[in-house]
Design a protein around this motif. Structure first.
Motif, PDB file in Angstrom:
ATOM      1  N   ASN A  92     133.028 -27.220  36.698  1.00 37.39           N
ATOM      2  CA  ASN A  92     134.018 -26.661  37.395  1.00 37.39           C
ATOM      3  C   ASN A  92     134.313 -27.473  38.729  1.00 37.39           C
ATOM      4  O   ASN A  92     135.451 -27.662  39.132  1.00 37.39           O
ATOM      5  N   ALA A  93     133.294 -28.182  39.240  1.00 37.02           N
ATOM      6  CA  ALA A  93     133.421 -29.281  40.207  1.00 37.02           C
ATOM      7  C   ALA A  93     134.353 -30.162  39.955  1.00 37.02           C
ATOM      8  O   ALA A  93     135.164 -30.696  40.614  1.00 37.02           O
ATOM      9  N   ARG A  94     134.202 -30.849  38.568  1.00 37.27           N
ATOM     10  CA  ARG A  94     135.131 -31.968  38.031  1.00 37.27           C
ATOM     11  C   ARG A  94     136.439 -31.421  38.012  1.00 37.27           C
ATOM     12  O   ARG A  94     137.483 -32.046  38.398  1.00 37.27           O
ATOM     13  N   ARG A  95     136.742 -30.084  37.726  1.00 39.14           N
ATOM     14  CA  ARG A  95     138.235 -29.469  37.709  1.00 39.14           C
ATOM     15  C   ARG A  95     138.850 -29.413  38.961  1.00 39.14           C
ATOM     16  O   ARG A  95     139.863 -29.786  39.370  1.00 39.14           O
ATOM     17  N   ILE A  96     137.868 -29.188  39.995  1.00 39.38           N
ATOM     18  CA  ILE A  96     138.294 -28.972  41.364  1.00 39.38           C
ATOM     19  C   ILE A  96     138.695 -30.292  42.072  1.00 39.38           C
ATOM     20  O   ILE A  96     139.566 -30.346  42.758  1.00 39.38           O
ATOM     21  N   VAL A  97     137.802 -31.330  41.901  1.00 37.70           N
ATOM     22  CA  VAL A  97     137.917 -32.700  42.505  1.00 37.70           C
ATOM     23  C   VAL A  97     139.173 -33.290  41.784  1.00 37.70           C
ATOM     24  O   VAL A  97     139.855 -33.984  42.486  1.00 37.70           O
ATOM     25  N   ALA A  98     139.234 -33.071  40.441  1.00 39.53           N
ATOM     26  CA  ALA A  98     140.183 -33.649  39.691  1.00 39.53           C
ATOM     27  C   ALA A  98     141.698 -33.336  40.379  1.00 39.53           C
ATOM     28  O   ALA A  98     142.588 -34.175  40.792  1.00 39.53           O
ATOM     29  N   GLN A  99     141.792 -31.935  40.646  1.00 36.63           N
ATOM     30  CA  GLN A  99     143.091 -31.618  41.339  1.00 36.63           C
ATOM     31  C   GLN A  99     143.156 -31.863  42.645  1.00 36.63           C
ATOM     32  O   GLN A  99     144.172 -32.326  42.998  1.00 36.63           O
ATOM     33  N   ALA A 100     142.088 -32.065  43.389  1.00 41.63           N
ATOM     34  CA  ALA A 100     142.217 -32.435  44.837  1.00 41.63           C
ATOM     35  C   ALA A 100     142.740 -33.810  44.710  1.00 41.63           C
ATOM     36  O   ALA A 100     143.432 -34.302  45.524  1.00 41.63           O
ATOM     37  N   ARG A 101     142.178 -34.723  43.916  1.00 46.86           N
ATOM     38  CA  ARG A 101     142.680 -35.933  44.003  1.00 46.86           C
ATOM     39  C   ARG A 101     144.220 -35.956  43.439  1.00 46.86           C
ATOM     40  O   ARG A 101     144.827 -36.768  44.098  1.00 46.86           O
ATOM     41  N   GLU A 102     144.759 -35.230  42.573  1.00 43.31           N
ATOM     42  CA  GLU A 102     146.119 -35.359  42.419  1.00 43.31           C
ATOM     43  C   GLU A 102     146.800 -34.911  43.432  1.00 43.31           C
ATOM     44  O   GLU A 102     148.004 -35.340  43.772  1.00 43.31           O
ATOM     45  N   TYR A 103     146.279 -34.064  44.421  1.00 44.62           N
ATOM     46  CA  TYR A 103     147.059 -33.610  45.774  1.00 44.62           C
ATOM     47  C   TYR A 103     146.702 -34.302  46.996  1.00 44.62           C
ATOM     48  O   TYR A 103     147.174 -34.346  47.991  1.00 44.62           O
ATOM     49  N   GLY A 104     145.926 -35.383  46.534  1.00 42.62           N
ATOM     50  CA  GLY A 104     145.645 -36.500  48.015  1.00 42.62           C
ATOM     51  C   GLY A 104     144.635 -35.680  48.842  1.00 42.62           C
ATOM     52  O   GLY A 104     144.733 -35.798  49.981  1.00 42.62           O
ATOM     53  N   GLY A 105     143.796 -34.574  48.161  1.00 43.67           N
ATOM     54  CA  GLY A 105     142.918 -34.001  49.001  1.00 43.67           C
ATOM     55  C   GLY A 105     141.239 -34.296  48.839  1.00 43.67           C
ATOM     56  O   GLY A 105     141.285 -35.576  48.323  1.00 43.67           O
ATOM     57  N   PHE A 106     140.635 -33.454  49.179  1.00 45.15           N
ATOM     58  CA  PHE A 106     139.058 -33.978  49.441  1.00 45.15           C
ATOM     59  C   PHE A 106     138.381 -32.655  49.086  1.00 45.15           C
ATOM     60  O   PHE A 106     138.618 -31.614  49.625  1.00 45.15           O
ATOM     61  N   VAL A 107     137.081 -32.597  48.509  1.00 42.85           N
ATOM     62  CA  VAL A 107     136.175 -31.697  48.267  1.00 42.85           C
ATOM     63  C   VAL A 107     134.879 -32.042  48.922  1.00 42.85           C
ATOM     64  O   VAL A 107     134.494 -33.132  48.509  1.00 42.85           O
ATOM     65  N   CYS A 108     134.443 -31.271  49.783  1.00 47.33           N
ATOM     66  CA  CYS A 108     133.168 -31.315  50.075  1.00 47.33           C
ATOM     67  C   CYS A 108     132.151 -30.358  49.483  1.00 47.33           C
ATOM     68  O   CYS A 108     132.088 -29.270  49.336  1.00 47.33           O
ATOM     69  N   LEU A 109     131.091 -30.975  48.990  1.00 49.15           N
ATOM     70  CA  LEU A 109     130.170 -30.090  48.225  1.00 49.15           C
ATOM     71  C   LEU A 109     129.120 -29.726  49.206  1.00 49.15           C
ATOM     72  O   LEU A 109     128.357 -30.262  49.745  1.00 49.15           O
ATOM     73  N   ASP A 110     129.083 -28.426  49.764  1.00 52.25           N
ATOM     74  CA  ASP A 110     128.419 -27.776  50.687  1.00 52.25           C
ATOM     75  C   ASP A 110     126.910 -28.148  50.388  1.00 52.25           C
ATOM     76  O   ASP A 110     126.431 -27.815  49.248  1.00 52.25           O
ATOM     77  N   MET A 111     125.988 -28.101  51.270  1.00 50.26           N
ATOM     78  CA  MET A 111     124.494 -28.268  50.962  1.00 50.26           C
ATOM     79  C   MET A 111     123.969 -26.783  50.917  1.00 50.26           C
ATOM     80  O   MET A 111     124.126 -26.121  52.144  1.00 50.26           O
ATOM     81  N   GLU A 112     123.244 -26.307  50.006  1.00 53.48           N
ATOM     82  CA  GLU A 112     122.545 -24.944  50.336  1.00 53.48           C
ATOM     83  C   GLU A 112     120.967 -24.962  50.436  1.00 53.48           C
ATOM     84  O   GLU A 112     120.783 -25.871  51.005  1.00 53.48           O
ATOM     85  N   ASP A 113     120.233 -24.014  49.785  1.00 52.20           N
ATOM     86  CA  ASP A 113     118.704 -24.144  50.228  1.00 52.20           C
ATOM     87  C   ASP A 113     118.336 -25.148  49.478  1.00 52.20           C
ATOM     88  O   ASP A 113     118.634 -25.651  48.451  1.00 52.20           O
ATOM     89  N   HIS A 114     116.918 -25.587  49.832  1.00 56.57           N
ATOM     90  CA  HIS A 114     116.443 -26.770  49.616  1.00 56.57           C
ATOM     91  C   HIS A 114     116.117 -27.010  47.806  1.00 56.57           C
ATOM     92  O   HIS A 114     116.332 -28.214  47.444  1.00 56.57           O
ATOM     93  N   PRO A 115     116.125 -26.052  47.034  1.00 54.05           N
ATOM     94  CA  PRO A 115     115.791 -26.053  45.720  1.00 54.05           C
ATOM     95  C   PRO A 115     117.032 -26.765  45.164  1.00 54.05           C
ATOM     96  O   PRO A 115     116.942 -27.359  43.800  1.00 54.05           O
ATOM     97  N   ARG A 116     117.997 -26.642  45.804  1.00 59.06           N
ATOM     98  CA  ARG A 116     119.336 -27.034  45.163  1.00 59.06           C
ATOM     99  C   ARG A 116     119.705 -28.545  45.387  1.00 59.06           C
ATOM    100  O   ARG A 116     120.625 -29.131  45.124  1.00 59.06           O
TER     101      ARG A 116
END
Ligand SMILES: Cc1cc2nc3c(=O)[nH]c(=O)nc-3n(C[C@H](O)[C@H](O)[C@H](O)COP(=O)(O)OP(=O)(O)OC[C@H]3O[C@@H](n4cnc5c(N)ncnc54)[C@H](O)[C@@H]3O)c2cc1C
Length: 310
Positions: A117-141
């Motif tokens: 799903n991240a691939r789909r979101i980043v691919a679309q952001a690139r199309e629109y000249g946008g940016f995706v930040c992957l938030d950081m969650e708790d340490h096991p992730r």
């Protein structure tokens, strides 16, 4: 030490279902100081309003860990729709995504659904000249998120995807160094989760010192750095650091949360710094709101007063 105890107590109370029901019913008007409504239209409007003060936006559809692929895919579709709506409103989409909300850890057709799903979101952001930040969650992730960041930067470029390091984790300085070959766009934060002392520093002064070290080393390595804090002393030290090291203003930005230190956000923007507000929105606002309250005793009084006013 007090900070940790306080945070732990507030998050403990907030996690009880009756407390959640009460706060959801009575505190929405208070929560709106930190959350830009429940719909994407109000969040995009918030970006446009902030633009009048020279402040950029970072949209965040609220939602955390999901355990079914269907829910993860629905969430991803909502993020895709948000990006399309933002682009249609003339706003280049800049979004933050928690990978747990789009299926990280769920395997579908032999692939991690979060990465898919991240691939789909980043691919679309690139199309629109946008940016995706992957938030950081708790340490096991952390391991899996940084590995997925590496994959996504390889496929889409660091201009369209980045992530976050938390200074309270002992491991973060080593993680930063290990990512250096990617020259990644990173947001540096102190860290918002309740973590065990085996992985996270319990003393605030140590977290603050590690924060400065992370920011300075990422800047010195020539990487784009998002200084995400409301801490006036750190902000002032960073300003001195960039000046004394000849680091251009195009190599960093200050980031703060929607509704917090609005005065400081405006002041920095008026001084000519790039400032971006993290704008959360959506029906799933409770966990985010609890973390903000747990950061600061004054905010508990703010909520209680708001609830009493009804
Ligand atoms: C843009 C952005 C993105 C973030 N993304 C993540 C993420 O992906 N993962 C993650 O774990 N954490 C994230 N965080 C949260 C972060 O980890 C901290 O919990 C949060 O920013 C509070 O820490 P601080 O740096 O502001 O410093 P603190 O030491 O908590 O506070 C310093 C000063 O800032 C002011 N302040 C801080 N919080 C508040 C508040 N709630 N209300 C009023 N004043 C306040 C006070 O003056 C305080 O003395 C993010 C924060 C920001 C700003």
């Amino acid at each position: 030490m007090f900070d940790r105890l306080y945070r732990s107590a507030v998050l403990g109370v907030a996690s009880r279902k009756p407390v959640e029901d009460l706060v959801r019913a009575r505190a929405w008007s208070v929560a709106q100081r930190f959350v830009a409504g429940e719909q994407s239209t109000t969040a995009i409007q918030a970006v446009q309003d902030l633009a009048r003060d020279g402040i950029l936006g970072n949209l965040d559809l609220l939602g955390e860990f999901v355990n079914s692929p269907e829910t993860a895919n629905i969430f991803a579709e909502q993020v895709l729709a948000l990006q399309t709506q933002a682009a249609a409103a003339g706003v280049a989409p800049y979004v933050s995504v928690k990978l747990s909300s789009v299926g990280q850890g769920l395997t579908v057709n032999g692939e991690d659904l979060g990465l898919h799903n991240a691939r789909r979101i980043v691919a679309q952001a690139r199309e629109y000249g946008g940016f995706v930040c992957l938030d950081m969650e708790d340490h096991p992730r952390v391991d899996v998120t940084l590995a997925q960041l590496r994959t996504l930067i390889g496929e889409f470029g660091r201009e369209h995807v980045g992530s976050v390091l938390q200074s309270y984790l002992y491991r973060s300085e080593a993680d930063r160094a290990a990512l250096d070959d990617l020259r990644p766009n990173l947001r540096i934060v102190k860290g918002a989760y309740l973590e065990p002392e085996t992985v996270a520093m319990p003393v605030k002064a140590d977290v603050d010192a590690a924060y400065r070290r992370l920011v300075y080393s990422h800047l010195k390595a020539g990487n784009y750095t998002n200084i995400a804090t409301h801490d006036p002393e750190i902000i002032s030290d960073v300003k001195m650091f960039v000046l004394s090291h000849g680091i251009p203003r195009t190599q960093f930005e200050f980031q703060m949360l929607y509704g917090i230190r609005r005065d400081l956000q405006k002041k920095l923007a008026a001084e000519g710094f790039t400032v971006r507000a993290y704008i959360p929105y959506g029906r799933d606002w409770y966990a985010y709101f609890s973390r903000r309250i747990a950061e600061r005793p004054a905010n508990v009084m703010f909520v209680l007063r708001g609830m009493l006013k009804g």
